[in-house]
Design a protein around this motif. Sequence first.
Motif, PDB file in Angstrom:
ATOM      1  N   ASP A 100       0.753  -1.333   0.246  1.00 31.26           N
ATOM      2  CA  ASP A 100       0.026   0.040  -0.073  1.00 31.26           C
ATOM      3  C   ASP A 100       1.088   1.263   0.058  1.00 31.26           C
ATOM      4  O   ASP A 100       1.906   1.224   0.710  1.00 31.26           O
ATOM      5  CB  ASP A 100      -0.784   0.165   1.219  1.00 31.26           C
TER       6      ASP A 100
ATOM      7  N   SER B  84      -6.829   9.236  -3.796  1.00 30.87           N
ATOM      8  CA  SER B  84      -8.092   9.119  -5.093  1.00 30.87           C
ATOM      9  C   SER B  84      -8.682   8.057  -4.841  1.00 30.87           C
ATOM     10  O   SER B  84      -9.415   7.651  -5.607  1.00 30.87           O
ATOM     11  CB  SER B  84      -7.358   9.172  -6.207  1.00 30.87           C
ATOM     12  N   GLY B  85      -8.472   7.149  -3.584  1.00 35.42           N
ATOM     13  CA  GLY B  85      -9.389   5.970  -3.676  1.00 35.42           C
ATOM     14  C   GLY B  85      -8.680   4.883  -3.774  1.00 35.42           C
ATOM     15  O   GLY B  85      -9.309   3.526  -3.644  1.00 35.42           O
TER      16      GLY B  85
ATOM     17  N   THR C 172      -6.411   2.906  -1.907  1.00 32.10           N
ATOM     18  CA  THR C 172      -6.284   1.956  -0.828  1.00 32.10           C
ATOM     19  C   THR C 172      -7.626   1.282  -0.871  1.00 32.10           C
ATOM     20  O   THR C 172      -7.506  -0.128  -0.628  1.00 32.10           O
ATOM     21  CB  THR C 172      -5.798   2.595   0.465  1.00 32.10           C
ATOM     22  N   PRO C 173      -8.681   1.841  -0.329  1.00 33.06           N
ATOM     23  CA  PRO C 173     -10.016   0.945  -0.359  1.00 33.06           C
ATOM     24  C   PRO C 173     -10.052  -0.093  -1.371  1.00 33.06           C
ATOM     25  O   PRO C 173     -10.717  -1.163  -1.432  1.00 33.06           O
ATOM     26  CB  PRO C 173     -10.943   1.878   0.027  1.00 33.06           C
TER      27      PRO C 173
ATOM     28  N   LEU D  28      -8.128  -3.054  -1.394  1.00 32.51           N
ATOM     29  CA  LEU D  28      -8.441  -4.120  -0.277  1.00 32.51           C
ATOM     30  C   LEU D  28      -9.490  -4.638  -0.673  1.00 32.51           C
ATOM     31  O   LEU D  28      -9.660  -6.039  -0.488  1.00 32.51           O
ATOM     32  CB  LEU D  28      -8.543  -3.355   1.042  1.00 32.51           C
ATOM     33  N   TYR D  29     -10.581  -3.950  -1.298  1.00 38.38           N
ATOM     34  CA  TYR D  29     -11.652  -4.680  -1.956  1.00 38.38           C
ATOM     35  C   TYR D  29     -11.318  -5.632  -2.795  1.00 38.38           C
ATOM     36  O   TYR D  29     -11.968  -6.749  -3.044  1.00 38.38           O
ATOM     37  CB  TYR D  29     -12.656  -3.418  -2.361  1.00 38.38           C
TER      38      TYR D  29
ATOM     39  N   VAL E 109     -16.557   2.086  -4.129  1.00 35.22           N
ATOM     40  CA  VAL E 109     -15.322   1.227  -4.191  1.00 35.22           C
ATOM     41  C   VAL E 109     -15.736   0.099  -4.925  1.00 35.22           C
ATOM     42  O   VAL E 109     -14.918  -0.527  -5.671  1.00 35.22           O
ATOM     43  CB  VAL E 109     -14.770   0.895  -2.870  1.00 35.22           C
ATOM     44  N   GLU E 110     -17.055  -0.581  -4.771  1.00 36.65           N
ATOM     45  CA  GLU E 110     -17.501  -1.498  -5.493  1.00 36.65           C
ATOM     46  C   GLU E 110     -17.278  -1.570  -6.965  1.00 36.65           C
ATOM     47  O   GLU E 110     -17.000  -2.451  -7.633  1.00 36.65           O
ATOM     48  CB  GLU E 110     -18.715  -2.181  -5.108  1.00 36.65           C
TER      49      GLU E 110
ATOM     50  N   LEU F 190     -15.639   0.878  -8.667  1.00 36.57           N
ATOM     51  CA  LEU F 190     -14.464   0.993  -9.124  1.00 36.57           C
ATOM     52  C   LEU F 190     -13.700  -0.306  -9.487  1.00 36.57           C
ATOM     53  O   LEU F 190     -13.061  -0.441 -10.434  1.00 36.57           O
ATOM     54  CB  LEU F 190     -13.409   1.672  -8.009  1.00 36.57           C
TER      55      LEU F 190
END
Lengths: 275, 275
Positions: free
Chosen positions: A138, A159-160, A162-163, A166-167, A257-258, A260
């Motif tokens: 990360d 900008s998103g 990391t999540p 992980l997802y 996140v889903e 993306l």
Amino acid sequence: MAQDKRTAFFISDGTGLTVEAIGHSLLAQFRDQQVEQVTLPYVDSTEKVQLVLERIERASMESGLQPVIITSIVSDEIRRQLHRSPALMLDVFESYLTPLANLFGRDPAQTVNISHGIADDRRYSERIEAVHFAMDNDDGRRVREFERADIILVGVSRSGKTPTCLYLALQFGLRAANYPITEEDMDSTALPKILRPYRDKLFGLTIDPWRLMSIRQERRANSRYASLEQCEFEVRQVEQMLRRAQVPFLNATQLSVEELATRLMSQAGIERRIS
Amino acid sequence: MAQDKRTAFFISDGTGLTVEAIGHSLLAQFRDQQVEQVTLPYVDSTEKVQLVLERIERASMESGLQPVIITSIVSDEIRRQLHRSPALMLDVFESYLTPLANLFGRDPAQTVNISHGIADDRRYSERIEAVHFAMDNDDGRRVREFERADIILVGVSRSGKTPTCLYLALQFGLRAANYPITEEDMDSTALPKILRPYRDKLFGLTIDPWRLMSIRQERRANSRYASLEQCEFEVRQVEQMLRRAQVPFLNATQLSVEELATRLMSQAGIERRIS
């Protein structure tokens, strides 16, 4: 008493995550309705159904409005018991098991909770491996095992990335690394040297500057880092960099996140490792 | 040609995660059937449906077996087009929108993809905050912000704490820390000092020694750490410690990360922060 709100119950003999998701997407089509949403997982015995029935009865009495039940319970017996409630019943297993049983020419198994537990060796190993990979890789912070990565997300700080990594790890068992493009990398619009050998694995996340600003303000209010000028500069530089290197990218501003994760897999043609 | 396998298509105008989950749980009731499972997300235009229809037609021709479609598409027009396929159609929106529209006394909105994007400020902030909290507070390694935690998972090394914490963060916005009970903590069966002020937030994960051994063998084969003796010793000590301190715990051996997360929330009475 008398909250005049209707209640929707999402009832399952397992985690309840699936019926809850169905319920959310159905009720999203009736946004003007005030509906209290309650998920009741692990309703897997006649005793538990009895308590649930009493709760539904109460909700019905107190609001004067017919409740909704969305449910996926495998056991015929528990399902029949639940059907005694006065609610509008949307029963996924009841609706779909019969047509499937006809198609396959045999009865459904009625086994509850066939799940992928930790005991499912291969699936668990892939998943845990992917989770640790995402954590270790990360923010280019600790290790950079880019050669082992299935995908490497790049973008400005916040900008998103990391999540999303992980997802991808938890849901699909993918080994997702991420690398933040920092100001030092922005002297030119060429890709940072460290990324160049892995161009085929790169995927960009970009974001609208005003939204980036608001996210960064929460982290470091009134800093240069969180100023609109800085956010505009960084986003512009990174988008130029990605275009020039022909790295595909998505704008994360309006996506969950889903979304993306699933969109980038579909764009990059990446197959999941677990299902 | 002629793979003699039936195909089930999970078709959505969004991520496809929900119909895929429905499909998995329905097909799990027919385990003896060989079914190829294909998820097709973001089918949101007449052009895309056309390609999908051709693919379904091909699957049907090549196998000689009627395919199954499980779908949740909001647009009436796209849905009607999909219904031209020769497959067995399990259509979640078709089944359930009409009864809901009757109950609410109005038509569904037909708006696709109402999702919680990054633009949904509060939800995104909670989620991202929880994800970073879980990463920072993993394995007691970097920081120990136990006072800010919603829950603190404890257990031996490799009992499933890390993926469960990350899942709690992503799915429910919960701030989940974890602390590994190491051999140094096992001289006594009293809780480690650092955990004692937070007893109400603790939740234990335990695991069958043989399964722990196999997980650890993958990491460090033939080490003392991965020996059955050591695994048995650690699990016994930690279970005694948890019982003595009256910390609730779950055995992770047969449970998926989703099940661990939802069961522990329900046992510990923890409410989600996002939905």
